[in-house]
Design an enzyme around this catalytic site. Structure first.
Site, PDB file in Angstrom:
ATOM      1  N   CYS A 264       0.953  -1.227   0.095  1.00 18.53           N
ATOM      2  CA  CYS A 264      -0.090   0.138   0.093  1.00 18.53           C
ATOM      3  C   CYS A 264       0.878   1.315  -0.014  1.00 18.53           C
ATOM      4  O   CYS A 264       2.062   1.273   0.332  1.00 18.53           O
ATOM      5  CB  CYS A 264      -0.909   0.136   1.274  1.00 18.53           C
ATOM      6  SG  CYS A 264      -2.129   1.447   1.309  1.00 18.53           S
TER       7      CYS A 264
ATOM      8  N   ASP B 290       0.465   3.671   1.639  1.00 19.95           N
ATOM      9  CA  ASP B 290       0.423   4.312   2.999  1.00 19.95           C
ATOM     10  C   ASP B 290       1.564   4.637   3.535  1.00 19.95           C
ATOM     11  O   ASP B 290       2.670   3.875   3.664  1.00 19.95           O
ATOM     12  CB  ASP B 290      -0.567   3.378   4.043  1.00 19.95           C
ATOM     13  CG  ASP B 290      -0.767   4.022   5.421  1.00 19.95           C
ATOM     14  OD1 ASP B 290      -0.072   4.327   5.982  1.00 19.95           O
ATOM     15  OD2 ASP B 290      -2.014   3.917   5.574  1.00 19.95           O
TER      16      ASP B 290
ATOM     17  N   ARG C 114       2.939   4.861   6.367  1.00 11.64           N
ATOM     18  CA  ARG C 114       3.121   4.058   7.639  1.00 11.64           C
ATOM     19  C   ARG C 114       3.656   2.699   7.630  1.00 11.64           C
ATOM     20  O   ARG C 114       3.951   2.022   8.386  1.00 11.64           O
ATOM     21  CB  ARG C 114       1.872   3.802   8.560  1.00 11.64           C
ATOM     22  CG  ARG C 114       1.203   5.150   9.157  1.00 11.64           C
ATOM     23  CD  ARG C 114      -0.081   4.908   9.793  1.00 11.64           C
ATOM     24  NE  ARG C 114      -1.019   4.533   8.695  1.00 11.64           N
ATOM     25  CZ  ARG C 114      -2.468   4.158   9.037  1.00 11.64           C
ATOM     26  NH1 ARG C 114      -2.717   4.352  10.119  1.00 11.64           N
ATOM     27  NH2 ARG C 114      -3.261   3.921   7.766  1.00 11.64           N
TER      28      ARG C 114
ATOM     29  N   HIS D 225      -2.368  -4.102   5.027  1.00  5.13           N
ATOM     30  CA  HIS D 225      -1.975  -3.739   6.240  1.00  5.13           C
ATOM     31  C   HIS D 225      -3.339  -3.521   6.756  1.00  5.13           C
ATOM     32  O   HIS D 225      -4.334  -2.925   6.366  1.00  5.13           O
ATOM     33  CB  HIS D 225      -1.059  -2.521   6.607  1.00  5.13           C
ATOM     34  CG  HIS D 225      -1.654  -1.193   5.875  1.00  5.13           C
ATOM     35  ND1 HIS D 225      -2.117  -0.070   6.561  1.00  5.13           N
ATOM     36  CD2 HIS D 225      -1.862  -0.771   4.702  1.00  5.13           C
ATOM     37  CE1 HIS D 225      -2.528   0.693   5.818  1.00  5.13           C
ATOM     38  NE2 HIS D 225      -2.482   0.547   4.458  1.00  5.13           N
TER      39      HIS D 225
ATOM     40  N   CYS E 270      -6.229   0.275   6.966  1.00  5.70           N
ATOM     41  CA  CYS E 270      -5.873   0.929   5.610  1.00  5.70           C
ATOM     42  C   CYS E 270      -7.044   1.972   5.394  1.00  5.70           C
ATOM     43  O   CYS E 270      -8.218   1.479   5.176  1.00  5.70           O
ATOM     44  CB  CYS E 270      -5.746  -0.410   4.550  1.00  5.70           C
ATOM     45  SG  CYS E 270      -5.556   0.241   2.964  1.00  5.70           S
TER      46      CYS E 270
END
Ligand code: CO
Length: 218
Positions: free
Chosen positions: A42, A44, A46, A98, A101
């Site tokens: 992803c 993302d 993080r 994850h 998400c």
């Protein structure tokens, strides 16, 4: 100093530190890359691929998009896979989803954020195909977690079904496909499925509705 200038300064500090520890580090990387892994994850912030897998520059080939999707006709993702498998000869393709998400949550809640809604229709398709298993969970947090996990498995199947991986297996090339999920709450990665290294196992996972070789979160 503006925030953006900080990034350049950070880069200088990082590069100097790397060279201090290993004077030929960048020289070696400049000559070639030979990663053994392709990471599909992803976008993302993080979930920084190299960092959470403890890998250095040069060790991980990476493709990231919102909700770590492998769409049959996405030339971007397919090109990354084709180059990774055919040219770099990676041995492992790892789809990593994850928890928490934003893409999964938006898809599940049918939220609207503009153009990206269209991309997340793919996640809604996965939800629709597995709606009994997902919607039977009482808590929304559990439904989000389950969709995150099933979405990884669906993308693992999509990876296995690409001409890239099918052709590699047919020619005897050693490529394994993995499905992982990362927990942003504790930084831990869990495997969701046994490694898939042949078309028969891939077909089993696919035709069993993603259940055949699925593992509980380990
Ligand atoms: Co995400």
């Amino acid at each position: 100093m503006s925030d953006i200038k900080n990034l350049i300064q950070n880069n200088r500090t990082w590069a100097a530190g790397m060279t201090e520890r290993d004077p030929d580090f960048f020289g070696r990387l400049a000559r070639q890359q030979a990663p053994e892994y392709l990471w599909i994850g992803c976008a993302d912030s993080r979930v920084p691929a190299n960092e959470i897998a403890g890998l250095m520059p040069g060790e991980l080939f990476v493709h990231r998009n919102v909700a770590n999707l492998v769409v049959h006709s996405d030339l971007n993702c397919l090109s990354v896979m084709q180059y990774a498998v055919d040219v770099l000869k990676v041995k492992h393709i790892i789809v990593t989803g994850h928890y928490n998400c934003g893409g999964i949550i938006a898809a599940l809640r049918n939220q609207s954020f503009g153009l990206i809604d269209n991309w997340l229709r793919h996640v809604q398709d996965v939800h629709h195909q597995h709606r009994e298993e997902i919607d039977s969970l009482e808590k929304e947090s559990a439904r989000i977690a389950k969709l995150s996990e099933i979405n990884v498995l669906a993308q693992v199947v999509n990876v296995c079904r690409t001409t890239v991986v099918q052709n590699a297996w047919q020619s005897g090339q050693n490529v394994s496909v993995h499905g992982w999920i990362y927990d942003v709450k504790d930084g831990l990665i869990h495997s969701l499925v046994e490694a898939i290294s042949d078309p028969e196992t891939a077909l089993e996972l696919h035709s069993s509705g993603l259940k055949r070789v699925r593992r509980g979160v380990a």
